[in-house]
Design an enzyme around this catalytic site. Sequence first.
Site, PDB file in Angstrom:
ATOM      1  N   HIS A 148       0.856  -1.192   0.000  1.00 46.79           N
ATOM      2  CA  HIS A 148       0.000   0.000   0.000  1.00 46.79           C
ATOM      3  C   HIS A 148       0.894   1.245   0.000  1.00 46.79           C
ATOM      4  CE1 HIS A 148      -2.822   3.077   1.351  1.00 46.79           C
ATOM      5  NE2 HIS A 148      -3.762   2.295   0.858  1.00 46.79           N
ATOM      6  N   GLU A 150       0.708   4.052   1.424  1.00 48.78           N
ATOM      7  CA  GLU A 150       0.980   4.641   2.749  1.00 48.78           C
ATOM      8  C   GLU A 150       2.084   3.870   3.475  1.00 48.78           C
ATOM      9  OE1 GLU A 150      -2.420   5.380   5.372  1.00 48.78           O
ATOM     10  OE2 GLU A 150      -1.069   5.146   7.079  1.00 48.78           O
ATOM     11  N   SER A 292     -12.393   8.023   0.218  1.00 42.49           N
ATOM     12  CA  SER A 292     -12.001   8.698  -1.020  1.00 42.49           C
ATOM     13  C   SER A 292     -13.116   8.703  -2.061  1.00 42.49           C
ATOM     14  CB  SER A 292     -10.730   8.043  -1.588  1.00 42.49           C
ATOM     15  OG  SER A 292     -10.834   6.641  -1.550  1.00 42.49           O
TER      16      SER A 292
END
Length: 337
Positions: A148, A150, A292
Amino acid sequence: MDVPRQLDFAARNPQVPAMDRPKLTILLAAPRGFCAGVVRAIDIVERALALYGAPVYVRHEIVHNKFVVDDLKAKGAIFIDELDEIPPGERPVVFSAHGVPKSVPADAAQRRMFAIDATCPLVTKVHMEAQRHHAEGLEIILIGHRGHPEVIGTMGQLPPGAITLIETADEAEALAVRDPEKLAYVTQTTLSVDDTRDVIAALKRRFPEIKGPFKEDICYATTNRQDAVKSIADRIELLLVVGAPNSSNSKRLVEVGLKSGCPRALLVQRASDLDWSMLQGLSVIGLTAGASAPEVLVNEIADAFRAHYDVTVEKVTLRDENVSFKLPRELRDQPAA
Ligand code: SF4
């Protein structure tokens, strides 16, 4: 022969005449949809376009949603994977809300680029925690999902080997560390609250001296959206989560729905994804959206159900959110051109 997408959609989604539509209640969960970090990231790109004109380069999807990305593309944003795709010049480049490894702003500075950081402040907080633990000589365990953005960004705050990534309680049980008394953990912001609690419990049982965040790293938006799903899960036959397949917090909402007693849960990006042959005979469903996913897509899904059912929408608001984050200084104080 390929069936044209529109014809295929019509065949899969025949409309029901108004008089014959069965009743359906949609429990509309809140909080849902855009979080403060996503609003800020989109504002940053739009403000940069207003101040500096097109194009504005954006490294990776600014947030994980195709609708948002396409909208920004139409306004003049160009999405790139790496900085070397940007032609020489003085165009701004924005880093996505998920955060970036330290090497990325360093590379931008070396190339004399005008970089604007849209990393969510709550992700930056995790970066700073990791750096503080590292400065204290602690080995850091990051709980998160491999690959991911992040996680890549958080691991990239420190030299290779300083952070060990684990995903599950089983991995916590099998973890080998350098010194059990010099350990700390941080987490990705968009994990399942319940699953992460199990991983942390395993770490604390095995390593009682491990240090953790004062207040957990899973962000307010992730927690609130999961709690809102839990509050409706045992009342619904189906949960629809509006979100992208690469959106971590959206995928977690599907899992939370199923674990909390909802018999079916689906991730859906657009109304055109709905297969009505699988959506017959429903009487109560839940509808939510990942952090999102814009509200316009939630409305699109609800409207699609109105073509097939006599719909009543019941809003179920677990708690209110009033979080907002300031824009970066370089965008805040300037009037648009
Ligand atoms: Fe920030 Fe949480 Fe939104 Fe991620 S989900 S951008 S951490 S507020």
